[in-house]
Scaffold this motif. Structure first.
Motif, PDB file in Angstrom:
ATOM      1  N   ARG A 191       0.832  -1.205   0.000  1.00  0.00           N
ATOM      2  CA  ARG A 191       0.000   0.000   0.000  1.00  0.00           C
ATOM      3  C   ARG A 191       0.866   1.255   0.000  1.00  0.00           C
ATOM      4  O   ARG A 191       0.552   2.233  -0.668  1.00  0.00           O
ATOM      5  N   LEU A 192       1.965   1.230   0.742  1.00  0.00           N
ATOM      6  CA  LEU A 192       2.888   2.365   0.729  1.00  0.00           C
ATOM      7  C   LEU A 192       3.521   2.544  -0.642  1.00  0.00           C
ATOM      8  O   LEU A 192       3.715   3.675  -1.085  1.00  0.00           O
ATOM      9  N   SER A 193       3.823   1.451  -1.324  1.00  0.00           N
ATOM     10  CA  SER A 193       4.390   1.548  -2.680  1.00  0.00           C
ATOM     11  C   SER A 193       3.445   2.298  -3.599  1.00  0.00           C
ATOM     12  O   SER A 193       3.857   3.195  -4.345  1.00  0.00           O
ATOM     13  N   ILE A 194       2.180   1.934  -3.549  1.00  0.00           N
ATOM     14  CA  ILE A 194       1.172   2.587  -4.400  1.00  0.00           C
ATOM     15  C   ILE A 194       1.017   4.046  -4.000  1.00  0.00           C
ATOM     16  O   ILE A 194       1.025   4.942  -4.851  1.00  0.00           O
ATOM     17  N   LEU A 195       0.914   4.294  -2.706  1.00  0.00           N
ATOM     18  CA  LEU A 195       0.751   5.665  -2.220  1.00  0.00           C
ATOM     19  C   LEU A 195       1.961   6.520  -2.596  1.00  0.00           C
ATOM     20  O   LEU A 195       1.805   7.618  -3.147  1.00  0.00           O
ATOM     21  N   LEU A 196       3.161   6.030  -2.330  1.00  0.00           N
ATOM     22  CA  LEU A 196       4.360   6.814  -2.623  1.00  0.00           C
ATOM     23  C   LEU A 196       4.543   7.024  -4.120  1.00  0.00           C
ATOM     24  O   LEU A 196       4.955   8.107  -4.552  1.00  0.00           O
ATOM     25  N   GLY A 197       4.226   6.030  -4.916  1.00  0.00           N
ATOM     26  CA  GLY A 197       4.301   6.192  -6.369  1.00  0.00           C
ATOM     27  C   GLY A 197       3.372   7.293  -6.852  1.00  0.00           C
ATOM     28  O   GLY A 197       3.740   8.116  -7.695  1.00  0.00           O
ATOM     29  N   LEU A 246       2.163   9.764  -4.951  1.00  0.00           N
ATOM     30  CA  LEU A 246       2.638  11.048  -4.435  1.00  0.00           C
ATOM     31  C   LEU A 246       3.796  11.580  -5.285  1.00  0.00           C
ATOM     32  O   LEU A 246       3.882  12.789  -5.532  1.00  0.00           O
ATOM     33  N   LEU A 247       4.666  10.686  -5.744  1.00  0.00           N
ATOM     34  CA  LEU A 247       5.749  11.118  -6.649  1.00  0.00           C
ATOM     35  C   LEU A 247       5.161  11.680  -7.936  1.00  0.00           C
ATOM     36  O   LEU A 247       5.575  12.757  -8.397  1.00  0.00           O
ATOM     37  N   LYS A 248       4.219  10.968  -8.518  1.00  0.00           N
ATOM     38  CA  LYS A 248       3.592  11.451  -9.756  1.00  0.00           C
ATOM     39  C   LYS A 248       2.925  12.802  -9.499  1.00  0.00           C
ATOM     40  O   LYS A 248       3.053  13.730 -10.301  1.00  0.00           O
ATOM     41  N   TRP A 249       2.212  12.924  -8.396  1.00  0.00           N
ATOM     42  CA  TRP A 249       1.489  14.150  -8.044  1.00  0.00           C
ATOM     43  C   TRP A 249       2.462  15.311  -7.893  1.00  0.00           C
ATOM     44  O   TRP A 249       2.223  16.411  -8.389  1.00  0.00           O
ATOM     45  N   HIS A 250       3.579  15.060  -7.217  1.00  0.00           N
ATOM     46  CA  HIS A 250       4.540  16.114  -6.924  1.00  0.00           C
ATOM     47  C   HIS A 250       5.394  16.487  -8.138  1.00  0.00           C
ATOM     48  O   HIS A 250       5.642  17.667  -8.388  1.00  0.00           O
ATOM     49  N   TYR A 251       5.835  15.486  -8.891  1.00  0.00           N
ATOM     50  CA  TYR A 251       6.785  15.731  -9.978  1.00  0.00           C
ATOM     51  C   TYR A 251       6.132  15.913 -11.348  1.00  0.00           C
ATOM     52  O   TYR A 251       6.821  16.235 -12.309  1.00  0.00           O
ATOM     53  N   GLN A 252       4.833  15.712 -11.430  1.00  0.00           N
ATOM     54  CA  GLN A 252       4.149  15.925 -12.707  1.00  0.00           C
ATOM     55  C   GLN A 252       2.795  16.615 -12.451  1.00  0.00           C
ATOM     56  O   GLN A 252       1.734  16.082 -12.783  1.00  0.00           O
ATOM     57  N   PRO A 253       2.832  17.836 -11.894  1.00  0.00           N
ATOM     58  CA  PRO A 253       1.587  18.508 -11.514  1.00  0.00           C
ATOM     59  C   PRO A 253       0.664  18.787 -12.695  1.00  0.00           C
ATOM     60  O   PRO A 253      -0.560  18.823 -12.528  1.00  0.00           O
ATOM     61  N   GLU A 254       1.224  18.960 -13.864  1.00  0.00           N
ATOM     62  CA  GLU A 254       0.392  19.266 -15.039  1.00  0.00           C
ATOM     63  C   GLU A 254      -0.456  18.065 -15.480  1.00  0.00           C
ATOM     64  O   GLU A 254      -1.416  18.234 -16.233  1.00  0.00           O
ATOM     65  N   ALA A 255      -0.125  16.874 -14.995  1.00  0.00           N
ATOM     66  CA  ALA A 255      -0.857  15.668 -15.402  1.00  0.00           C
ATOM     67  C   ALA A 255      -1.749  15.117 -14.288  1.00  0.00           C
ATOM     68  O   ALA A 255      -2.299  14.032 -14.421  1.00  0.00           O
ATOM     69  N   SER A 284      -4.591  13.923 -12.005  1.00  0.00           N
ATOM     70  CA  SER A 284      -5.899  13.429 -12.430  1.00  0.00           C
ATOM     71  C   SER A 284      -6.749  13.052 -11.224  1.00  0.00           C
ATOM     72  O   SER A 284      -6.250  12.869 -10.113  1.00  0.00           O
ATOM     73  N   ARG A 285      -8.013  12.918 -11.489  1.00  0.00           N
ATOM     74  CA  ARG A 285      -8.953  12.461 -10.471  1.00  0.00           C
ATOM     75  C   ARG A 285      -8.550  11.069  -9.978  1.00  0.00           C
ATOM     76  O   ARG A 285      -8.659  10.760  -8.796  1.00  0.00           O
ATOM     77  N   SER A 286      -8.062  10.230 -10.868  1.00  0.00           N
ATOM     78  CA  SER A 286      -7.630   8.883 -10.520  1.00  0.00           C
ATOM     79  C   SER A 286      -6.470   8.914  -9.527  1.00  0.00           C
ATOM     80  O   SER A 286      -6.467   8.166  -8.543  1.00  0.00           O
ATOM     81  N   TRP A 287      -5.467   9.750  -9.772  1.00  0.00           N
ATOM     82  CA  TRP A 287      -4.335   9.856  -8.850  1.00  0.00           C
ATOM     83  C   TRP A 287      -4.821  10.340  -7.492  1.00  0.00           C
ATOM     84  O   TRP A 287      -4.420   9.814  -6.460  1.00  0.00           O
ATOM     85  N   TRP A 288      -5.659  11.359  -7.497  1.00  0.00           N
ATOM     86  CA  TRP A 288      -6.199  11.937  -6.271  1.00  0.00           C
ATOM     87  C   TRP A 288      -6.952  10.873  -5.468  1.00  0.00           C
ATOM     88  O   TRP A 288      -6.736  10.716  -4.263  1.00  0.00           O
ATOM     89  N   ALA A 289      -7.802  10.108  -6.141  1.00  0.00           N
ATOM     90  CA  ALA A 289      -8.597   9.076  -5.469  1.00  0.00           C
ATOM     91  C   ALA A 289      -7.695   7.952  -4.945  1.00  0.00           C
ATOM     92  O   ALA A 289      -7.934   7.416  -3.850  1.00  0.00           O
ATOM     93  N   THR A 290      -6.671   7.601  -5.692  1.00  0.00           N
ATOM     94  CA  THR A 290      -5.754   6.548  -5.250  1.00  0.00           C
ATOM     95  C   THR A 290      -5.002   6.983  -4.003  1.00  0.00           C
ATOM     96  O   THR A 290      -4.836   6.190  -3.067  1.00  0.00           O
ATOM     97  N   ILE A 291      -4.547   8.218  -3.953  1.00  0.00           N
ATOM     98  CA  ILE A 291      -3.862   8.743  -2.768  1.00  0.00           C
ATOM     99  C   ILE A 291      -4.798   8.684  -1.568  1.00  0.00           C
ATOM    100  O   ILE A 291      -4.419   8.201  -0.494  1.00  0.00           O
TER     101      ILE A 291
END
Length: 147
Positions: A53-59, A61-70, A72-79
């Motif tokens: 679960r931490l792997s998914i969450l941290l992955g 969070l990395l996407k969220w932090h390092y690719q803010p222009e992309a 998505s609702r999916s990333w937000w819901a997964t976090i």
């Protein structure tokens, strides 16, 4: 010739047999060695679930932090989902809390792979170790504007 035990032949039937023996107090008939192995395995599964679960969450969070222009609702819901499920896991298994820092370190490796797989971000632009504090991981507000 080696005899195949119920444990090897039909695991589910073995669990039911062991449960009945425990309930009826027939301690001398219990398969102690395999019971010990299975109980140890259950503990390891809880640690593995925390790391996964931490792997998914941290992955994410990395996407969220390092690719803010992309974002998505999916990333937000997964976090949100992973934070909630980890909180439940830790509430139900408070003895996992001392393992949390190690689980974050181990989970970060797989989280990096997730971010690398799902984004065009080159490895050289991602951190070598987890850049997030415990507060960042579990409490930092993640806002998603759908406008």
């Amino acid at each position: 010739m080696q005899t195949i035990t119920l444990y090897e032949q039909d695991f589910y039937a073995w669990t039911q047999q062991q449960t009945e023996l425990l309930r009826s107090g027939k301690w001398e008939l219990l398969d102690i060695d395999n019971l010990i192995e299975e109980i140890e395995s259950l503990g390891k599964q809880q640690r593995q679930e925390l790391r996964n679960r931490l792997s998914i969450l941290l992955g994410h969070l990395l996407k969220w932090h390092y690719q803010p222009e992309a974002r998505s609702r999916s990333w937000w819901a997964t976090i949100r989902e992973q934070r909630r499920e980890i909180a439940i896991l830790l509430k139900e298994n408070p003895s996992l809390k001392p393992y949390l820092n190690e689980a974050i370190t181990l989970g970060f490796e797989n989280g990096m792979d997730l971010a690398l797989r799902e984004t065009p971000i080159p490895l050289k632009f991602l951190p070598a170790s987890c850049p997030f504090s415990i507060e960042d991981i579990f409490e930092q507000p993640i806002e998603f504007d759908e406008d």
